[in-house]
Scaffold this motif. Structure first.
Motif, PDB file in Angstrom:
ATOM      1  N   VAL A 133       0.915  -1.215  -0.026  1.00 56.38           N
ATOM      2  CA  VAL A 133       0.211   0.158   0.070  1.00 56.38           C
ATOM      3  C   VAL A 133       0.768   1.396   0.011  1.00 56.38           C
ATOM      4  CG1 VAL A 133      -1.603   1.427   1.332  1.00 56.38           C
ATOM      5  CG2 VAL A 133      -1.977  -1.296   1.115  1.00 56.38           C
ATOM      6  N   VAL A 134       1.915   1.237   1.034  1.00 54.78           N
ATOM      7  CA  VAL A 134       2.676   2.511   0.989  1.00 54.78           C
ATOM      8  C   VAL A 134       3.601   2.723  -0.489  1.00 54.78           C
ATOM      9  CG1 VAL A 134       4.723   3.490   2.141  1.00 54.78           C
ATOM     10  CG2 VAL A 134       3.076   2.390   3.622  1.00 54.78           C
ATOM     11  N   ALA A 135       4.020   1.636  -0.923  1.00 56.40           N
ATOM     12  CA  ALA A 135       4.885   1.564  -2.114  1.00 56.40           C
ATOM     13  C   ALA A 135       4.022   2.162  -3.266  1.00 56.40           C
ATOM     14  CB  ALA A 135       5.647   0.285  -2.714  1.00 56.40           C
ATOM     15  N   TYR A 136       2.559   1.766  -3.465  1.00 51.67           N
ATOM     16  CA  TYR A 136       1.659   2.168  -4.444  1.00 51.67           C
ATOM     17  C   TYR A 136       1.361   3.604  -4.134  1.00 51.67           C
ATOM     18  CZ  TYR A 136      -2.355   2.615  -7.192  1.00 51.67           C
ATOM     19  OH  TYR A 136      -3.467   3.039  -7.945  1.00 51.67           O
ATOM     20  N   MET A 137       1.151   3.945  -2.940  1.00 59.59           N
ATOM     21  CA  MET A 137       0.754   5.518  -2.708  1.00 59.59           C
ATOM     22  C   MET A 137       1.921   6.311  -2.987  1.00 59.59           C
ATOM     23  SD  MET A 137      -2.370   5.807  -1.669  1.00 59.59           S
ATOM     24  CE  MET A 137      -2.313   7.353  -0.717  1.00 59.59           C
ATOM     25  N   SER A 138       3.031   5.931  -2.604  1.00 60.62           N
ATOM     26  CA  SER A 138       4.424   6.668  -2.920  1.00 60.62           C
ATOM     27  C   SER A 138       4.684   7.045  -4.536  1.00 60.62           C
ATOM     28  CB  SER A 138       5.733   5.984  -2.175  1.00 60.62           C
ATOM     29  OG  SER A 138       6.707   6.626  -2.654  1.00 60.62           O
ATOM     30  N   ASP A 139       4.475   5.736  -5.071  1.00 53.84           N
ATOM     31  CA  ASP A 139       4.824   5.891  -6.737  1.00 53.84           C
ATOM     32  C   ASP A 139       3.811   6.791  -7.171  1.00 53.84           C
ATOM     33  OD1 ASP A 139       6.960   3.918  -6.195  1.00 53.84           O
ATOM     34  OD2 ASP A 139       6.127   2.286  -7.124  1.00 53.84           O
ATOM     35  N   ILE A 168       9.312  14.740  -3.262  1.00 54.12           N
ATOM     36  CA  ILE A 168       8.622  15.113  -2.213  1.00 54.12           C
ATOM     37  C   ILE A 168       7.211  14.693  -2.182  1.00 54.12           C
ATOM     38  CG2 ILE A 168       7.665  17.352  -1.073  1.00 54.12           C
ATOM     39  CD1 ILE A 168      10.369  18.797  -1.981  1.00 54.12           C
ATOM     40  N   GLY A 169       6.471  14.610  -3.465  1.00 49.47           N
ATOM     41  CA  GLY A 169       5.312  14.160  -3.287  1.00 49.47           C
ATOM     42  C   GLY A 169       5.051  12.688  -3.174  1.00 49.47           C
ATOM     43  N   GLY A 170       6.084  11.782  -3.631  1.00 46.28           N
ATOM     44  CA  GLY A 170       6.286  10.393  -3.082  1.00 46.28           C
ATOM     45  C   GLY A 170       6.123  10.371  -1.727  1.00 46.28           C
ATOM     46  N   LEU A 171       7.239  11.085  -1.043  1.00 45.90           N
ATOM     47  CA  LEU A 171       7.269  10.984   0.383  1.00 45.90           C
ATOM     48  C   LEU A 171       5.972  11.305   1.187  1.00 45.90           C
ATOM     49  CD1 LEU A 171       9.155  10.405   2.843  1.00 45.90           C
ATOM     50  CD2 LEU A 171       9.661  12.945   2.864  1.00 45.90           C
ATOM     51  N   ILE A 172       5.571  12.287   0.677  1.00 42.89           N
ATOM     52  CA  ILE A 172       4.142  12.797   1.449  1.00 42.89           C
ATOM     53  C   ILE A 172       2.953  11.846   1.119  1.00 42.89           C
ATOM     54  CG2 ILE A 172       2.112  14.530   1.457  1.00 42.89           C
ATOM     55  CD1 ILE A 172       4.477  16.567   0.812  1.00 42.89           C
ATOM     56  N   PHE A 173       2.939  11.050  -0.126  1.00 44.36           N
ATOM     57  CA  PHE A 173       1.642  10.213  -0.491  1.00 44.36           C
ATOM     58  C   PHE A 173       1.995   9.139   0.556  1.00 44.36           C
ATOM     59  CE2 PHE A 173      -0.064  12.921  -3.168  1.00 44.36           C
ATOM     60  CZ  PHE A 173      -1.120  12.515  -3.872  1.00 44.36           C
ATOM     61  N   GLY A 174       3.312   8.522   0.626  1.00 41.04           N
ATOM     62  CA  GLY A 174       3.747   7.304   1.364  1.00 41.04           C
ATOM     63  C   GLY A 174       3.443   7.334   2.598  1.00 41.04           C
ATOM     64  N   VAL A 175       3.628   8.475   3.376  1.00 41.18           N
ATOM     65  CA  VAL A 175       3.245   8.857   4.837  1.00 41.18           C
ATOM     66  C   VAL A 175       1.850   8.740   4.919  1.00 41.18           C
ATOM     67  CG1 VAL A 175       3.473  10.439   6.551  1.00 41.18           C
ATOM     68  CG2 VAL A 175       5.666   9.928   5.147  1.00 41.18           C
ATOM     69  N   ILE A 176       1.094   9.422   3.838  1.00 41.45           N
ATOM     70  CA  ILE A 176      -0.446   9.331   4.092  1.00 41.45           C
ATOM     71  C   ILE A 176      -1.052   7.827   3.761  1.00 41.45           C
ATOM     72  CG2 ILE A 176      -2.359  10.283   2.806  1.00 41.45           C
ATOM     73  CD1 ILE A 176      -1.122  12.740   2.274  1.00 41.45           C
ATOM     74  N   GLY A 177      -0.360   7.275   3.159  1.00 39.74           N
ATOM     75  CA  GLY A 177      -0.617   5.601   2.796  1.00 39.74           C
ATOM     76  C   GLY A 177      -0.460   5.021   3.971  1.00 39.74           C
ATOM     77  N   ALA A 178       0.550   5.256   4.853  1.00 39.18           N
ATOM     78  CA  ALA A 178       0.679   4.418   5.939  1.00 39.18           C
ATOM     79  C   ALA A 178       0.071   5.010   7.054  1.00 39.18           C
ATOM     80  CB  ALA A 178       2.481   4.831   6.432  1.00 39.18           C
ATOM     81  N   LEU A 179      -0.350   6.035   7.121  1.00 36.48           N
ATOM     82  CA  LEU A 179      -1.415   6.722   8.306  1.00 36.48           C
ATOM     83  C   LEU A 179      -2.548   6.118   7.976  1.00 36.48           C
ATOM     84  CD1 LEU A 179       0.035  10.178   8.561  1.00 36.48           C
ATOM     85  CD2 LEU A 179       0.379   8.577  10.244  1.00 36.48           C
ATOM     86  N   ILE A 180      -3.010   6.185   6.730  1.00 36.49           N
ATOM     87  CA  ILE A 180      -4.316   5.715   6.539  1.00 36.49           C
ATOM     88  C   ILE A 180      -4.577   4.125   6.876  1.00 36.49           C
ATOM     89  CG2 ILE A 180      -6.135   4.945   4.608  1.00 36.49           C
ATOM     90  CD1 ILE A 180      -5.186   7.662   3.425  1.00 36.49           C
ATOM     91  N   PHE A 181      -3.302   3.352   6.344  1.00 40.13           N
ATOM     92  CA  PHE A 181      -3.268   1.877   6.588  1.00 40.13           C
ATOM     93  C   PHE A 181      -3.296   1.453   8.099  1.00 40.13           C
ATOM     94  CE2 PHE A 181      -1.577  -2.258   7.103  1.00 40.13           C
ATOM     95  CZ  PHE A 181      -2.401  -2.972   5.740  1.00 40.13           C
ATOM     96  N   ALA A 182      -2.409   2.254   8.650  1.00 39.24           N
ATOM     97  CA  ALA A 182      -2.393   2.127  10.224  1.00 39.24           C
ATOM     98  C   ALA A 182      -3.548   2.525  11.032  1.00 39.24           C
ATOM     99  CB  ALA A 182      -1.095   2.904  10.852  1.00 39.24           C
TER     100      ALA A 182
END
Length: 182
Positions: A133-139, A168-182
């Motif tokens: 999920v985090v990789a997909y969101m980050s990409d 920077i967009g990848g980092l932000i989206f990856g963090v958002i994906g991790a927060l949503i998943f957690a």
């Protein structure tokens, strides 16, 4: 990636066997890269390490039925891997340390870290999906931010379309994906 996703859906013993096979294939590819640089890695030691680790996983998860039993087995496995790599150094008359070092690194980086998918699935099936999920969101975030806002190239020689804004967009989206998943 698709075979691993299918194995994640199936889970259990097919996941364990599939991860073992994928890890051994990745290890061979890793070692082949060093062969091109004339550095000789010991594939049999890597395969033996993989078989031993996945056998320990099988015993802990499906026979003893206690993933925490690995706390007892993993130090033994690490000690055997280190001993095998030390013997590779001693067996080489030139005492070339590069081959055994990359052999050890490949075992830890590919075999051990690959086995954490099986360990995570045994602990909590849902968490095994988080890296995907985090990789997909980050990409996705990197692509969108780079496409819309990208002006500053990061490494034009290596990858001309990669931009700082995309990173920077990848980092932000990856963090958002991790927060949503957690």
């Amino acid at each position: 990636m698709l075979p691993l996703l299918i194995l994640l859906v199936i889970g259990k013993i097919p996941l364990l066997i599939g991860c073992l096979v994928l890890c051994v294939m990745a290890l061979k590819e890793f070692y082949d890269g060093f062969t091109k640089l004339e550095i000789k890695c010991a594939l049999p030691v890597g395969i033996a390490s993989a078989l031993a680790l996945y056998a320990m996983l099988f015993v802990a998860i499906y026979k003893v039925k206690d993933i925490y039993f690995l706390e007892t087995l993993l130090p033994i496995w690490f000690s055997l891997v280190i001993a095998a790599c030390m013997m590779l150094i001693l067996a080489d008359r030139k005492h070339n340390i590069l081959g055994p070092t990359y052999t050890f690194f490949g075992i830890i980086y590919i075999i051990f870290l690959g086995s954490t998918i099986v360990m995570t699935e045994a602990l909590n099936h849902a968490w095994v999906w988080m890296p995907f999920v985090v990789a997909y969101m980050s990409d996705t975030g990197a692509y969108l931010a780079g496409s819309y806002f990208g002006k500053h190239q990061m490494a034009p020689v290596l990858s001309p379309k990669k931009t700082t804004e995309g990173s920077i967009g990848g980092l932000i989206f990856g963090v958002i994906g991790a927060l949503i998943f957690a």
